[in-house]
Design a protein around this motif. Sequence first.
Motif, mmCIF file in Angstrom:
data_model
loop_
_atom_site.group_PDB
_atom_site.id
_atom_site.type_symbol
_atom_site.label_atom_id
_atom_site.label_comp_id
_atom_site.label_asym_id
_atom_site.label_seq_id
_atom_site.Cartn_x
_atom_site.Cartn_y
_atom_site.Cartn_z
ATOM 1 N N UNK A 92 0.937 -1.300 0.032
ATOM 2 C CA UNK A 92 -0.112 -0.102 -0.036
ATOM 3 C C UNK A 92 0.888 1.234 -0.141
ATOM 4 N N UNK A 93 0.478 2.334 -0.738
ATOM 5 C CA UNK A 93 1.281 3.571 -0.944
ATOM 6 C C UNK A 93 0.683 4.668 -0.234
ATOM 7 N N UNK A 94 1.175 5.659 -0.278
ATOM 8 C CA UNK A 94 0.588 6.929 0.471
ATOM 9 C C UNK A 94 -0.841 7.562 -0.094
ATOM 10 N N UNK A 95 -0.672 7.539 -1.624
ATOM 11 C CA UNK A 95 -1.925 8.033 -2.334
ATOM 12 C C UNK A 95 -2.727 7.148 -3.013
ATOM 13 N N UNK A 96 -3.887 7.568 -3.348
ATOM 14 C CA UNK A 96 -4.636 6.545 -4.377
ATOM 15 C C UNK A 96 -4.519 7.425 -5.847
ATOM 16 N N UNK A 97 -3.353 7.757 -6.180
ATOM 17 C CA UNK A 97 -3.213 8.581 -7.340
ATOM 18 C C UNK A 97 -2.457 7.959 -8.438
ATOM 19 N N UNK A 98 -3.115 7.028 -9.269
ATOM 20 C CA UNK A 98 -2.249 6.241 -10.146
ATOM 21 C C UNK A 98 -2.157 6.927 -11.517
ATOM 22 N N UNK A 99 -2.158 8.164 -11.584
ATOM 23 C CA UNK A 99 -2.030 8.967 -12.852
ATOM 24 C C UNK A 99 -0.722 8.983 -13.532
ATOM 25 N N UNK A 100 0.315 8.774 -12.834
ATOM 26 C CA UNK A 100 1.594 8.953 -13.727
ATOM 27 C C UNK A 100 2.056 7.424 -14.328
ATOM 28 N N UNK A 101 2.583 7.395 -15.448
ATOM 29 C CA UNK A 101 2.739 6.042 -16.198
ATOM 30 C C UNK A 101 3.508 4.960 -15.591
ATOM 31 N N UNK A 102 4.477 5.385 -14.734
ATOM 32 C CA UNK A 102 5.188 4.485 -13.893
ATOM 33 C C UNK A 102 4.721 4.224 -12.307
ATOM 34 N N UNK A 103 3.434 4.764 -11.950
ATOM 35 C CA UNK A 103 2.826 4.466 -10.687
ATOM 36 C C UNK A 103 3.368 5.271 -9.683
ATOM 37 N N UNK A 104 4.313 6.066 -9.755
ATOM 38 C CA UNK A 104 5.267 6.865 -8.731
ATOM 39 C C UNK A 104 4.484 7.906 -8.136
ATOM 40 N N UNK A 105 3.112 8.233 -8.925
ATOM 41 C CA UNK A 105 2.289 9.251 -8.309
ATOM 42 C C UNK A 105 1.726 8.910 -7.069
ATOM 43 N N UNK A 106 1.717 7.612 -6.843
ATOM 44 C CA UNK A 106 1.203 7.015 -5.480
ATOM 45 C C UNK A 106 1.999 7.460 -4.250
ATOM 46 N N UNK A 107 3.315 7.959 -4.373
ATOM 47 C CA UNK A 107 4.217 8.169 -3.492
ATOM 48 C C UNK A 107 4.896 6.855 -2.846
ATOM 49 N N UNK A 108 5.448 7.133 -1.812
ATOM 50 C CA UNK A 108 6.062 6.010 -0.907
ATOM 51 C C UNK A 108 5.152 5.143 -0.501
ATOM 52 N N UNK A 109 5.728 4.026 0.301
ATOM 53 C CA UNK A 109 4.881 3.342 1.155
ATOM 54 C C UNK A 109 4.077 3.837 2.137
ATOM 55 N N UNK A 110 3.017 3.402 2.339
ATOM 56 C CA UNK A 110 2.059 4.035 3.373
ATOM 57 C C UNK A 110 2.832 3.650 4.977
ATOM 58 N N UNK A 111 3.195 4.813 5.604
ATOM 59 C CA UNK A 111 3.916 4.385 6.859
ATOM 60 C C UNK A 111 3.642 5.455 7.802
ATOM 61 N N UNK A 112 2.217 5.500 8.292
ATOM 62 C CA UNK A 112 1.916 6.473 9.383
ATOM 63 C C UNK A 112 2.666 6.664 10.634
ATOM 64 N N UNK A 113 3.257 5.465 10.964
ATOM 65 C CA UNK A 113 3.785 5.566 12.185
ATOM 66 C C UNK A 113 5.323 5.532 12.056
ATOM 67 N N UNK A 114 5.919 5.744 11.027
ATOM 68 C CA UNK A 114 7.437 6.338 10.962
ATOM 69 C C UNK A 114 8.167 5.014 11.321
ATOM 70 N N UNK A 115 7.843 3.832 10.825
ATOM 71 C CA UNK A 115 8.709 2.581 11.162
ATOM 72 C C UNK A 115 9.582 2.341 9.735
ATOM 73 N N UNK A 116 10.701 1.586 10.069
ATOM 74 C CA UNK A 116 11.489 1.219 8.792
ATOM 75 C C UNK A 116 10.872 0.117 8.034
ATOM 76 N N UNK A 117 11.220 -0.061 6.915
ATOM 77 C CA UNK A 117 10.497 -1.065 5.911
ATOM 78 C C UNK A 117 10.907 -2.506 6.565
ATOM 79 N N UNK A 118 10.040 -3.294 6.280
ATOM 80 C CA UNK A 118 10.519 -4.730 6.982
ATOM 81 C C UNK A 118 9.339 -5.735 6.720
ATOM 82 N N UNK A 119 9.309 -6.935 7.044
ATOM 83 C CA UNK A 119 8.396 -7.867 6.901
ATOM 84 C C UNK A 119 7.412 -7.468 8.095
ATOM 85 N N UNK A 120 5.984 -7.757 7.561
ATOM 86 C CA UNK A 120 4.750 -7.527 8.375
ATOM 87 C C UNK A 120 4.881 -8.288 9.672
#
Length: 195
Positions: A92-120
Motif C-alpha cells: 500500500x502506498x501513500x496516495x490513491x493517485x495512479x495518474x503517472x505512467x510509472x505509478x510513482x504518483x502514489x508516493x512511497x509506502x504508506x507508513x503513518x507510524x514512521x517505522x523502518x521497512x520490513x516484513x509484516x
Amino acid sequence: MKKGTLVLAALALIFAASCKSDKKETKATETTTSPTPVAEEVASAPKKVKIALEAKSESNVTGNAVFTEENGTVTMVAILGGLEPGMHAIHLHEKADCSSPDGKSTGGHWNPTGQPHGKWGDAAGYHKGDIGNFNADDNGNGTITFSTDEWCIGCGDANKDILGKGVIVHQGTDDFKTQPTGDAGGRVSCGGIIQ
C-alpha cells in the motif's frame, strides 16, 4: 319506604357499575403497559471496497483487489494477470493517485507510524503498507490474501484507514530489509483505494 329502598338500590347499582368500569379501565391499562423489550444486537454489514488494478511501466499487469472489513479485521484479496512468472511484491502506498505512467504518483509506502521497512509483524518494525510477496504461476497469474486488524475502511484513524491509499504491484521481490522500499523494482500495476 319503597321509594327510599328503590333509590338506594338504584344508587347501589350505579356505584357497582362505576366500580366495574374503573376496574376494567385499570385492567386495560395494565395489559397495554408492558416491559420495554430488550434491543437485539444487529450485526452490521461488512464494509467492502473493490478496486481495479491497471498496468503501469509499460507492463500488461492488470487485476483487481477487494478489501472487506468485518469484526475489526480487514481482508484484502488481490487477483492479477500479465505478470512475469515468479515472486512479486505488493504494497500500500501513500496516495490513491495512479495518474503517472510509472505509478510513482502514489508516493512511497504508506507508513503513518514512521517505522523502518520490513516484513509484516517483524519486531524490528514495518510499514502499514508492507504487505509482502506473492507468486505468479507460469501463466503470469497470481493471487494474494492478506488480513489484519491494523487497517480499517473509512474509520478516520490516520494510522489505520486505508481509504485514499494506493495499491502497487512491483516487478520484483521485496527483500524486507532494503530501506525504504525492499528493493522490489518497478511499479507494474496500480489501483487507488477509493469508494
